[in-house]
Design a protein around this motif. Structure first.
Motif, PDB file in Angstrom:
ATOM      1  N   ARG A   1       0.742  -1.487  -0.020  1.00 12.07           N
ATOM      2  CA  ARG A   1      -0.094  -0.043   0.098  1.00 12.07           C
ATOM      3  C   ARG A   1       0.956   1.431  -0.068  1.00 12.07           C
ATOM      4  O   ARG A   1       1.924   1.216   0.603  1.00 12.07           O
TER       5      ARG A   1
ATOM      6  N   SER B   1       1.832   5.109   0.893  1.00 11.80           N
ATOM      7  CA  SER B   1       1.323   5.961   1.890  1.00 11.80           C
ATOM      8  C   SER B   1       0.517   7.160   1.395  1.00 11.80           C
ATOM      9  O   SER B   1       0.439   7.611  -0.032  1.00 11.80           O
TER      10      SER B   1
ATOM     11  N   GLU C   1       1.345  10.370   1.488  1.00  9.47           N
ATOM     12  CA  GLU C   1       2.308  11.174   0.709  1.00  9.47           C
ATOM     13  C   GLU C   1       2.539  10.479  -0.674  1.00  9.47           C
ATOM     14  O   GLU C   1       2.598  11.326  -1.559  1.00  9.47           O
ATOM     15  N   GLU C   2       2.941   9.199  -0.893  1.00 15.02           N
ATOM     16  CA  GLU C   2       3.269   8.629  -2.121  1.00 15.02           C
ATOM     17  C   GLU C   2       2.147   8.859  -2.974  1.00 15.02           C
ATOM     18  O   GLU C   2       2.067   8.969  -4.113  1.00 15.02           O
TER      19      GLU C   2
END
Length: 189
Positions: free
Chosen positions: A3, A5, A7-8
């Motif tokens: 998964r 984050s 931010e990603e």
């Protein structure tokens, strides 16, 4: 399955938005298209960003930062003519390999003009600040020469316009452009 984050995921939204806005502009791009490109729902987009405008601004800032980083990396340790040639070469490479960045720049300028006309100065202020970071990145390696920096940036804008209009590399409009007579994806000296 790994998964991402938040931010990603946010960064993937910004990259996808840059591509969508590059082709459709601010008004012609839907948040639905951006969500679809990323593979998320529209409600998820709005958990990451307060609205379409915030997504556009993030994409515009990201695009300008990519250009600034390209110039900074190309000119590292160089000065004057060497820096100029290295930065010009880096920009030609970016245009050849990532045309969406050039188109996003152009869409950003159009969006700023429309916003300014409507009395909204927030987008323009952010884009002008990004432009000044870009200017400063070019200015120092060129010996802090205002004329040299202005000329470099002016040629860059001419290249942007010619590429955006679709002039092929072998077209005569490229003759006389410094440092290369033609935009071919590499520098020719």
């Amino acid at each position: 399955m790994v998964r991402m984050s938040a931010e990603e995921r946010r960064e993937s939204v910004i990259r996808a938005a840059m591509i969508e806005f590059a082709h459709g502009g601010y008004y012609g791009t839907s948040t639905e298209a951006i969500a679809k490109r990323v593979g998320v729902s529209q409600p998820y987009l709005f958990r990451l960003f307060p609205g379409k405008r915030a997504i556009f601004l993030a994409a515009a800032e990201y695009c300008m930062e990519l250009a600034r980083h390209s110039f900074e990396e190309a000119s590292e340790g160089l000065e004057g003519e060497e820096a100029l040639h290295a930065m010009a070469g880096a920009y030609v490479k970016v245009i050849a390999e990532h045309p969406e960045r050039l188109l996003m720049q152009m869409q950003t300028y159009v969006a700023v003009a429309a916003a300014e006309e409507a009395g909204d100065h927030e987008l323009g202020e952010a884009v002008r600040a990004g432009w000044m970071r870009l200017w400063d990145t070019v200015h120092a390696p060129l010996g802090a020469d205002v004329d040299g920096t202005t000329t470099f940036m002016a040629y860059g804008m001419l290249v942007n316009c010619l590429v955006a209009m679709g002039f092929p590399p072998e077209h005569r409009v490229w003759e006389g452009l410094y440092p290369s007579a033609r935009v071919t994806g590499r520098l020719e000296k």
